[in-house]
Design a protein around this motif. Structure first.
Motif: not given
Lengths: 305, 509
Positions: A10-11, A13-15, A17-18
């Protein structure tokens, strides 16, 4: 463990995206994309027509929304320069990149770890000094210079190896050595100091005291305990090899990801830049995850939560 | 980096053996030529993307309606055997009979119409739509006669048709396979057929034995993409490639001495100039200042010192390679006159500060030339701040009119007047540095519609005289294109920058 991996994904995916959002903002600040791929001798209104058709005249928020909607479906749009699907263009480069990066990484470890261990074990010997000299040279030699010198010697003078391109094992020799020279120097130095640290530990003394052979003392007790910093650096280097072998790829005309990305940046080929950033950041975070999982295996005291 | 590279280039040659390497010997037998280019093509589809690298490769696969004589650069027959003006807005082309595409499909009027329809279709997103905007329709008179009907009189149509701006596509294949398939496997009428394109590595073509003008001497053409100049040079000297474009002037001698390759040069139609920007406030608003700069810059010295003689001076906006060229007198190098003109315009040369924008590595020694110009102006006491830009930034600055008082730019292939005068001397054009002159605007609008050759020549001659009087630029030179060519290949480069292998011969030495 499973929960840990899930949360790390999940992290990831966040990284990703950012980083995509940050890069989206930055490339839009870099200037007009249309000028660089259009012929120079056409009327301003024709240029503007293209800008309009490609949606570059829309407000930035709308362009961003369109980008996110596309990216979620794996659609990064069409390369402005090559008129092909941007992600396909990037994925095409992956095999060449993995081949060169993988070879260079294996070569790096095969040279650096033994060199570092020998230097540490025979500290202050002639061998150690030679090792230090080699690592300093390896780090101080610019890749483009080493590459050109090798081309001069092995291709032009001796005619042993092709100057560049891809195709056979011979094509792989020089670029992987040039890449490995720099990375191996860093890892060898780190290995040397990590092994030296561990060699001073009480348990090494104990191992020696109970009469274990030198090979077991070094191989089992020392190396495994000094592996964490080495694995960390090797993980970072693996990430760099994926996207950052630009100079080596350029000199040896190697069709890799790094060169494609830099060319896309210079040409303001935004869809390709974003597709490349997407792929590189995914690979990079996955390598980080693998490194973290390795910690747990190397050192049971590390608990992954 | 450059010093290091030349050191390398020279050292490359010191230990060279003159014998041709094994790879090159094999290629002599198989009649294969390998060309080293800095970049790969952007598409395999004709009339889609305007790009020199792309087109010089595509031209081997596709033919044009008209060719240009490599010496005079005048249009000559290719797929069209003749052309005539029917009326002010209609051109008629007679097409060559018996020509077949590589898939066997015959070439005829349908091919011309389908090509024009494809490029003008907005869905194709072709850059060429802008070039052919004035064409209203293609009329098929009979299978081997077509008429191009234009919205208004357009004498330069013939110039467009003989550039790389109309590579003919096969009508039936385009309809049945679609552009995407043709992009993967291009089909043309050209002297070479497509074999393989390995992305960012090589493009391989083989001889078309049924070529309408007779088969080429070269059996196989391979374009290899080698971005680094030193590596390209090493590939030439180690016999991996046979032709290398853009040999920098400072290594010319080293190539000549190698015994493996020789230098072949062509005076290009591409011009380099220093724009004196009057589209923004500043001293360049005053024509006296612009004339003063023209008197102060010593172009001959720049050519001799910086470019080692590898450039041909021009005095006006068009070069002799341009079909609409008319001679204008050069500004003499006269620093006293320059200083006097500056004072007349109210500037003390010693207090004048100017900014010059230049790209780096886009044109031969562009940055070095710009620095040398700054040094020449410094002799009058003028302080010039040289700003070196990355290429994209350079273009943005020109477009947004926020360059300094001067900028360096190249333009080409510049083979007809409209292609230079229209985009570079009007205020509303993207890369213009000069404009807002109603007289010149009016003359341009008129010149580009004059069909009568005499009237057109007079109109362009007047425009060249006006541009010279206005001193809108310091015209510099025509570039020399320098190629390294292996000893076993006979080939001469052309002024229009085509690396055209139909003319090449492989000879045993």
């Amino acid at each position: 463990m499973r929960a840990y991996v899930a949360s790390r994904l999940v992290q990831t995916a966040l990284v990703v995206f950012l980083s995509l959002t940050a890069v989206f903002g930055m490339v839009r600040l870099s200037g007009d994309p249309v000028l660089l791929f259009m012929p120079m001798d056409i009327q301003a209104k024709d240029v503007n027509e293209f800008r309009e058709r490609l949606g570059f005249n829309d407000p930035i928020a709308i362009q961003y929304g369109r980008f996110v909607a596309g990216a979620l479906r794996g659609d990064f749009g069409e390369s402005l320069r090559y008129r092909r699907d941007a992600l396909a263009l990037v994925l095409e480069r992956v095999p060449a990149t993995l081949l060169l990066g993988g070879t260079a990484l294996l070569l790096t470890l095969a040279i650096a770890v033994p060199l570092g261990v020998v230097s540490a074990v025979h500290r202050d010997s002639l061998l150690d000094h030679l090792g230090t000299l080699a690592t300093v040279l390896g780090q101080a030699t610019p890749g483009f210079w080493l590459g050109l010198m090798m081309i001069y010697l092995f291709s032009v003078q001796l005619g042993w190896l092709p100057t560049g391109g891809r195709g056979s094992l011979a094509h792989l020799v020089m670029p992987s050595i040039v890449l490995a020279a720099f990375f191996a120097a860093r890892i060898a130095r780190l290995t040397r100091s990590a092994v030296l640290d561990v060699l001073g530990e009480d348990y090494v003394l104990t191992a020696r005291a109970k009469g274990l052979g030198e090979a077991r003392v070094i191989g089992k007790h020392t190396l495994r305990n000094s592996a964490i910093p080495i694995v960390t650096l090797a993980g970072l280097e693996a990430g760099q090899l994926l996207g950052g072998a630009v100079i080596t790829e350029t000199i040896f005309a190697w069709p890799g990801l790094g060169r494609l990305t830099v060319q896309a940046l210079l040409n303001r080929d935004f869809p390709v830049v974003l597709a490349a950033v997407f792929l590189i950041s995914v690979l990079y975070t996955l390598i980080n995850l693998a490194v973290d999982l390795l910690y747990g295996w190397l050192d049971p005291r590390v608990r992954l939560r | 980096m450059r010093g290091l590279r030349s050191a390398l280039a020279v050292s490359l040659l010191l230990g060279l053996l003159a014998a041709a390497p094994a790879g090159a010997q094999d290629r002599v037998k198989s009649k294969e030529v390998v060309i080293g280019l800095g970049a790969e093509p952007r598409t395999m589809l004709a009339v889609t993307i305007v790009d020199w690298t792309t087109n010089t490769q595509l031209e081997h696969i596709y033919d044009r309606l008209l060719d240009r004589d490599p010496k005079t650069l005048r249009p000559k027959p290719m797929l069209a055997t003749g052309w005539r003006i029917v009326n002010d807005t209609t051109w008629e082309f007679t097409l060559r009979q018996g020509v077949k595409f590589h898939n066997g499909e015959p070439f005829d009027a349908q091919s011309v119409k389908a090509t024009m329809d494809y490029l003008k279709n907005p869905a194709s997103k072709s850059h060429y739509a802008a070039y052919w905007r004035l064409v209203k329709e293609v009329q098929i008179v009979d299978p081997y006669t077509v008429r191009l009907v234009t919205e208004k009189p357009w004498p330069s149509l013939i110039d467009r048709a003989s550039l790389t701006d109309f590579l003919v596509l096969p009508a039936k294949a385009l309809r049945e396979l679609g552009p995407e398939k043709l992009n993967q496997h291009p089909i043309g009428t050209g002297p070479f057929r497509f074999v393989e394109w390995r992305r960012d590595e090589r493009l391989v073509l083989e001889r078309n034995p049924d070529y309408w003008a007779g088969p080429a001497d070269v059996a196989r053409v391979t374009f290899r993409f080698i971005p680094e100049f030193s590596a390209r040079m090493a590939a030439l000297l180690s016999g991996e490639i046979d032709i290398m474009k853009d040999v920098p002037p400072h290594v010319v001698e080293a190539v000549e001495r190698s015994g493996r390759a020789k230098i072949r040069a062509a005076v290009s139609s591409r011009i380099n100039y220093l724009a004196l920007v009057n589209l923004k406030p500043g001293p360049m608003q005053d024509p006296r200042v612009r004339r003063a700069i023209n008197h102060a810059v010593n172009v001959d010295e720049l050519i001799a010192q910086v470019l080692k003689g590898r450039a041909t001076k021009i005095c006006g906006p068009l070069s002799p390679a341009n079909v609409d060229y008319a001679p204008v007198e050069c500004y003499t190098h006269d620093p006293q006159r320059a200083a006097a003109l500056l004072r007349e315009a109210g500037h003390d040369p010693a207090k004048l500060q100017l900014t010059l924008d230049t790209p780096s590595g886009r044109y031969p020694l562009d940055k070095d030339v710009s620095l040398a110009i700054a040094a020449q102006l410094q002799r009058l006491g003028i302080k010039v701040n040289v700003v070196v830009n990355e290429w994209g930034t350079h273009l943005d600055k020109i477009k947004n009119r926020n360059t300094g008082d001067m900028f360096f730019l190249g333009w080409g292939p510049a083979v007809f007047g409209q292609g230079v005068i229209e985009p570079l001397f009007q205020a509303n054009q993207t890369y213009s540095s000069y404009g807002n002159n109603p007289l010149i605007n009016e003359k341009i609008a008129k010149a580009i519609t004059i069909v009568d050759p005499k009237g057109r020549a007079a109109a362009y001659a007047e425009l060249q005289r006006l541009a010279h009087e206005e001193a809108a630029w310091v015209p510099l030179w025509q570039q020399h294109d320098l190629y390294g060519v292996a000893s076993h290949v006979e080939w001469s480069p052309r002024a229009d920058e085509k690396v055209w292998m139909y003319d090449a011969k492989v000879v045993a030495r």
